[in-house]
Design a protein around this motif. Structure first.
Motif, PDB file in Angstrom:
ATOM      1  N   HIS A 224       0.793  -0.924   0.044  1.00 34.37           N
ATOM      2  CA  HIS A 224      -0.078   0.023   0.159  1.00 34.37           C
ATOM      3  C   HIS A 224       0.845   1.110   0.062  1.00 34.37           C
ATOM      4  CE1 HIS A 224      -3.531  -2.534   0.843  1.00 34.37           C
ATOM      5  NE2 HIS A 224      -2.478  -3.160   1.766  1.00 34.37           N
ATOM      6  N   VAL A 225       0.680   2.187  -0.874  1.00 31.72           N
ATOM      7  CA  VAL A 225       1.745   3.198  -1.021  1.00 31.72           C
ATOM      8  C   VAL A 225       0.693   4.580  -1.453  1.00 31.72           C
ATOM      9  CG1 VAL A 225       2.168   2.685  -3.687  1.00 31.72           C
ATOM     10  CG2 VAL A 225       3.697   4.033  -2.232  1.00 31.72           C
ATOM     11  N   GLU A 226       1.337   5.460  -0.964  1.00 36.34           N
ATOM     12  CA  GLU A 226       0.760   6.896  -1.272  1.00 36.34           C
ATOM     13  C   GLU A 226       1.967   7.881  -1.784  1.00 36.34           C
ATOM     14  OE1 GLU A 226      -1.781  10.549   0.484  1.00 36.34           O
ATOM     15  OE2 GLU A 226      -1.414   8.706   1.634  1.00 36.34           O
ATOM     16  N   THR A 227       1.582   8.577  -2.898  1.00 36.68           N
ATOM     17  CA  THR A 227       2.772   9.307  -3.497  1.00 36.68           C
ATOM     18  C   THR A 227       2.233  10.826  -3.709  1.00 36.68           C
ATOM     19  OG1 THR A 227       2.197   8.567  -5.918  1.00 36.68           O
ATOM     20  CG2 THR A 227       3.885   7.265  -4.689  1.00 36.68           C
ATOM     21  N   LYS A 228       3.183  11.469  -3.896  1.00 33.93           N
ATOM     22  CA  LYS A 228       2.745  12.944  -4.074  1.00 33.93           C
ATOM     23  C   LYS A 228       2.392  13.559  -5.554  1.00 33.93           C
ATOM     24  CE  LYS A 228       5.230  16.154  -1.869  1.00 33.93           C
ATOM     25  NZ  LYS A 228       6.314  17.172  -1.406  1.00 33.93           N
ATOM     26  N   ARG A 229       3.083  12.477  -6.552  1.00 35.68           N
ATOM     27  CA  ARG A 229       2.612  12.605  -7.879  1.00 35.68           C
ATOM     28  C   ARG A 229       2.038  11.221  -8.561  1.00 35.68           C
ATOM     29  NH1 ARG A 229       6.737  12.754 -11.101  1.00 35.68           N
ATOM     30  NH2 ARG A 229       8.244  12.405  -9.613  1.00 35.68           N
ATOM     31  N   PRO A 230       0.820  11.434  -9.376  1.00 37.31           N
ATOM     32  CA  PRO A 230       0.360   9.980  -9.976  1.00 37.31           C
ATOM     33  C   PRO A 230       1.438   9.189 -10.570  1.00 37.31           C
ATOM     34  CG  PRO A 230      -0.859  11.844 -10.585  1.00 37.31           C
ATOM     35  CD  PRO A 230       0.595  12.517 -10.053  1.00 37.31           C
ATOM     36  N   VAL A 231       1.279   7.861 -10.155  1.00 35.10           N
ATOM     37  CA  VAL A 231       2.493   6.864 -10.484  1.00 35.10           C
ATOM     38  C   VAL A 231       1.981   6.324 -12.054  1.00 35.10           C
ATOM     39  CG1 VAL A 231       3.368   4.642 -10.376  1.00 35.10           C
ATOM     40  CG2 VAL A 231       3.048   6.170  -8.266  1.00 35.10           C
ATOM     41  N   THR A 232       3.128   6.364 -12.940  1.00 31.84           N
ATOM     42  CA  THR A 232       2.603   5.904 -14.210  1.00 31.84           C
ATOM     43  C   THR A 232       3.903   4.891 -14.772  1.00 31.84           C
ATOM     44  OG1 THR A 232       4.104   7.458 -15.064  1.00 31.84           O
ATOM     45  CG2 THR A 232       1.920   8.043 -14.962  1.00 31.84           C
ATOM     46  N   GLY A 233       3.493   4.266 -15.782  1.00 27.45           N
ATOM     47  CA  GLY A 233       4.502   2.988 -16.062  1.00 27.45           C
ATOM     48  C   GLY A 233       4.155   1.780 -15.458  1.00 27.45           C
ATOM     49  N   LEU A 234       3.338   1.576 -14.708  1.00 24.88           N
ATOM     50  CA  LEU A 234       2.973   0.076 -14.041  1.00 24.88           C
ATOM     51  C   LEU A 234       2.886  -0.940 -15.089  1.00 24.88           C
ATOM     52  CD1 LEU A 234       1.087   1.404 -10.880  1.00 24.88           C
ATOM     53  CD2 LEU A 234       3.378   0.783 -11.050  1.00 24.88           C
ATOM     54  N   GLU A 235       2.482  -0.634 -16.237  1.00 24.30           N
ATOM     55  CA  GLU A 235       2.164  -1.603 -17.174  1.00 24.30           C
ATOM     56  C   GLU A 235       3.141  -2.735 -17.484  1.00 24.30           C
ATOM     57  OE1 GLU A 235       3.234   2.115 -19.263  1.00 24.30           O
ATOM     58  OE2 GLU A 235       1.657   1.548 -17.717  1.00 24.30           O
ATOM     59  N   GLN A 236       4.348  -1.870 -17.062  1.00 26.69           N
ATOM     60  CA  GLN A 236       5.520  -2.691 -17.518  1.00 26.69           C
ATOM     61  C   GLN A 236       5.964  -3.916 -16.751  1.00 26.69           C
ATOM     62  OE1 GLN A 236       9.494  -0.677 -16.707  1.00 26.69           O
ATOM     63  NE2 GLN A 236       8.165   1.057 -16.129  1.00 26.69           N
ATOM     64  N   PHE A 237       5.241  -3.780 -15.419  1.00 26.92           N
ATOM     65  CA  PHE A 237       5.522  -4.893 -14.379  1.00 26.92           C
ATOM     66  C   PHE A 237       4.545  -5.928 -14.530  1.00 26.92           C
ATOM     67  CE2 PHE A 237       7.126  -1.017 -12.834  1.00 26.92           C
ATOM     68  CZ  PHE A 237       8.614  -1.226 -12.462  1.00 26.92           C
ATOM     69  N   THR A 238       4.793  -7.273 -15.233  1.00 25.87           N
ATOM     70  CA  THR A 238       3.811  -7.851 -15.286  1.00 25.87           C
ATOM     71  C   THR A 238       3.563  -8.811 -14.073  1.00 25.87           C
ATOM     72  OG1 THR A 238       5.634  -9.638 -16.313  1.00 25.87           O
ATOM     73  CG2 THR A 238       4.366  -8.061 -18.051  1.00 25.87           C
ATOM     74  N   GLN A 244      -5.147  -1.538  -7.340  1.00 22.83           N
ATOM     75  CA  GLN A 244      -6.096  -0.716  -7.245  1.00 22.83           C
ATOM     76  C   GLN A 244      -5.692   0.634  -6.900  1.00 22.83           C
ATOM     77  OE1 GLN A 244      -8.518  -1.902  -3.865  1.00 22.83           O
ATOM     78  NE2 GLN A 244      -9.170  -3.986  -4.808  1.00 22.83           N
ATOM     79  N   ALA A 245      -6.068   1.738  -7.711  1.00 20.84           N
ATOM     80  CA  ALA A 245      -5.606   3.003  -7.704  1.00 20.84           C
ATOM     81  C   ALA A 245      -6.728   3.979  -7.383  1.00 20.84           C
ATOM     82  CB  ALA A 245      -4.967   3.290  -9.230  1.00 20.84           C
ATOM     83  N   GLU A 246      -6.449   4.911  -6.330  1.00 22.07           N
ATOM     84  CA  GLU A 246      -7.491   5.866  -5.946  1.00 22.07           C
ATOM     85  C   GLU A 246      -6.629   7.129  -5.814  1.00 22.07           C
ATOM     86  OE1 GLU A 246     -11.078   6.906  -2.726  1.00 22.07           O
ATOM     87  OE2 GLU A 246      -9.966   4.907  -3.021  1.00 22.07           O
ATOM     88  N   ASP A 247      -6.778   8.279  -6.472  1.00 20.40           N
ATOM     89  CA  ASP A 247      -5.992   9.670  -6.572  1.00 20.40           C
ATOM     90  C   ASP A 247      -4.541   9.161  -6.486  1.00 20.40           C
ATOM     91  OD1 ASP A 247      -8.436  11.072  -6.160  1.00 20.40           O
ATOM     92  OD2 ASP A 247      -8.536  10.667  -4.096  1.00 20.40           O
ATOM     93  N   HIS A 248      -3.775   9.322  -5.463  1.00 18.67           N
ATOM     94  CA  HIS A 248      -2.285   9.029  -5.312  1.00 18.67           C
ATOM     95  C   HIS A 248      -1.896   7.881  -4.637  1.00 18.67           C
ATOM     96  CE1 HIS A 248      -1.547  13.511  -6.541  1.00 18.67           C
ATOM     97  NE2 HIS A 248      -2.162  12.954  -7.338  1.00 18.67           N
ATOM     98  N   LYS A 249      -3.202   7.038  -4.395  1.00 14.53           N
ATOM     99  CA  LYS A 249      -2.924   6.221  -3.504  1.00 14.53           C
ATOM    100  C   LYS A 249      -2.876   4.814  -4.364  1.00 14.53           C
ATOM    101  CE  LYS A 249      -4.897   7.801   0.690  1.00 14.53           C
ATOM    102  NZ  LYS A 249      -5.993   8.087   1.907  1.00 14.53           N
ATOM    103  N   LEU A 250      -2.192   3.715  -4.108  1.00 10.40           N
ATOM    104  CA  LEU A 250      -2.070   2.412  -4.803  1.00 10.40           C
ATOM    105  C   LEU A 250      -2.147   1.029  -3.804  1.00 10.40           C
ATOM    106  CD1 LEU A 250       0.897   3.200  -7.341  1.00 10.40           C
ATOM    107  CD2 LEU A 250      -1.731   3.019  -7.728  1.00 10.40           C
ATOM    108  N   SER A 251      -2.699   0.150  -4.187  1.00 14.70           N
ATOM    109  CA  SER A 251      -2.670  -1.074  -3.563  1.00 14.70           C
ATOM    110  C   SER A 251      -2.547  -2.125  -4.580  1.00 14.70           C
ATOM    111  CB  SER A 251      -3.917  -1.213  -2.798  1.00 14.70           C
ATOM    112  OG  SER A 251      -4.179  -0.312  -1.737  1.00 14.70           O
ATOM    113  N   PHE A 252      -1.565  -3.115  -4.152  1.00 14.94           N
ATOM    114  CA  PHE A 252      -1.370  -4.142  -5.320  1.00 14.94           C
ATOM    115  C   PHE A 252      -0.534  -5.178  -4.556  1.00 14.94           C
ATOM    116  CE2 PHE A 252       2.333  -1.022  -5.509  1.00 14.94           C
ATOM    117  CZ  PHE A 252       3.336  -1.571  -5.264  1.00 14.94           C
TER     118      PHE A 252
END
Length: 294
Positions: A224-238, A244-252
């Motif tokens: 579970h992570v929260e960042t200041k800027r939106p995270v991009t480029g996650l599609e490279q990680f198969t 799950q992404a909501e605002d600047h929060k990610l769970s995976f």
């Protein structure tokens, strides 16, 4: 090596109870031996105790043959089964004294200390004891015996949580004294707290062995992570799952071997908070069984 089983197979007629089982235990180590009822844990212990003879393979304790040298081996081991049967007309104290007379025992004061810690009244007849108190008799007798190796088969069966905690403390003290423990248990939290290594058995076969950290590489870590800027480029990680992404929060969840890569990528987006939760032993156990059943 305190204990070894090498390619041990045990058959009862046409039924194969154990199929090329391999186990090893070093001095000062606790090995967790886990699996469901009927998986072969108790059969393995009975072979190590010299109660059953292996159909093939080799089982040894202290470098001696578990079957041929059973009498000599038993001088320095202690065994606690999951369902203790005691002489009904003897008191708990008399049973403990009887066991300790059969072997080298620690001084009497340690026996008294164990009775107090396990909250056991040794003056009562065994026929009046509950299942939990019968287990306490066996545990006190075992740990007061000053054995070098403890074979414990569901030893806390019937104990309340407080007594389970006492058991874990006593095991820890035995390990500090250089003793070794093979702990067969279905209480995964107990195994997780105590054991250096774990072997998982299923239908008579060892399906995984290793330290908890080694086994955790075989399954996924929740992040579970929260960042200041939106995270991009996650599609490279198969290897990334359940994103799950909501605002600047990610769970995976991600395979343990690739955790460093994903964290390094996310850190470039100014991480505000980060929480990683490695799988519990129960999750590891269930994931192994699900994989084998597929």
């Amino acid at each position: 090596m305190m204990l070894e089983m090498e390619n041990v197979t045990k058959k009862f007629g046409s039924f194969t109870a154990l199929d090329n089982v391999n186990l090893s235990l070093k001095q000062g180590e606790i090995l967790g031996f886990i699996g469901p009822n009927g998986a072969g844990k108790t059969t393995s212990l009975r072979i190590l105790l010299g109660i059953l003879k292996a159909t093939s393979g080799r089982a040894s304790i202290f470098g001696k043959d578990a079957w041929k040298d059973a009498v000599d081996i038993h001088k320095n081991i202690a065994y606690v089964p999951g369902d203790v049967n005691l002489w009904p007309n003897l008191t708990g104290g008399e049973v403990i004294d009887l066991f300790l007379r059969l072997r080298k025992g620690k001084e009497k004061r340690y026996q008294k200390e164990l009775l107090e810690r396990f909250d056991l009244d040794p003056s009562k007849k065994c026929r009046t004891y509950s299942k939990g108190n019968r287990q306490k008799v066996a545990l006190v007798a075992a740990f007061a015996s000053d054995a070098d190796l403890f074979l414990l088969d569901e030893p806390t069966s019937g104990l309340d949580p407080l007594m389970e905690s006492v058991f874990q403390e006593v095991v820890g003290e035995a390990i500090k004294d250089g003793k070794s423990v093979l702990l067969s248990s279905h209480i995964l939290s107990e195994v997780e707290k105590l054991c250096d290594r774990v072997s998982i058995i299923r239908q008579g076969k060892i399906i995984e062995s290793g330290t908890l950290s080694e086994l955790r590489h075989l399954t996924r870590t929740d992040v579970h992570v929260e960042t200041k800027r939106p995270v991009t480029g996650l599609e490279q990680f198969t290897e990334l799952h359940n994103l799950q992404a909501e605002d600047h929060k990610l769970s995976f969840s991600i395979d343990g071997a690739h955790l460093g890569e994903i964290i390094a990528h996310i850190s470039t987006f100014d991480v505000q908070s980060l929480e990683c939760m490695p799988p519990t032993l129960e999750e590891l156990f269930m994931s192994h069984y699900e994989q084998k059943e597929q």
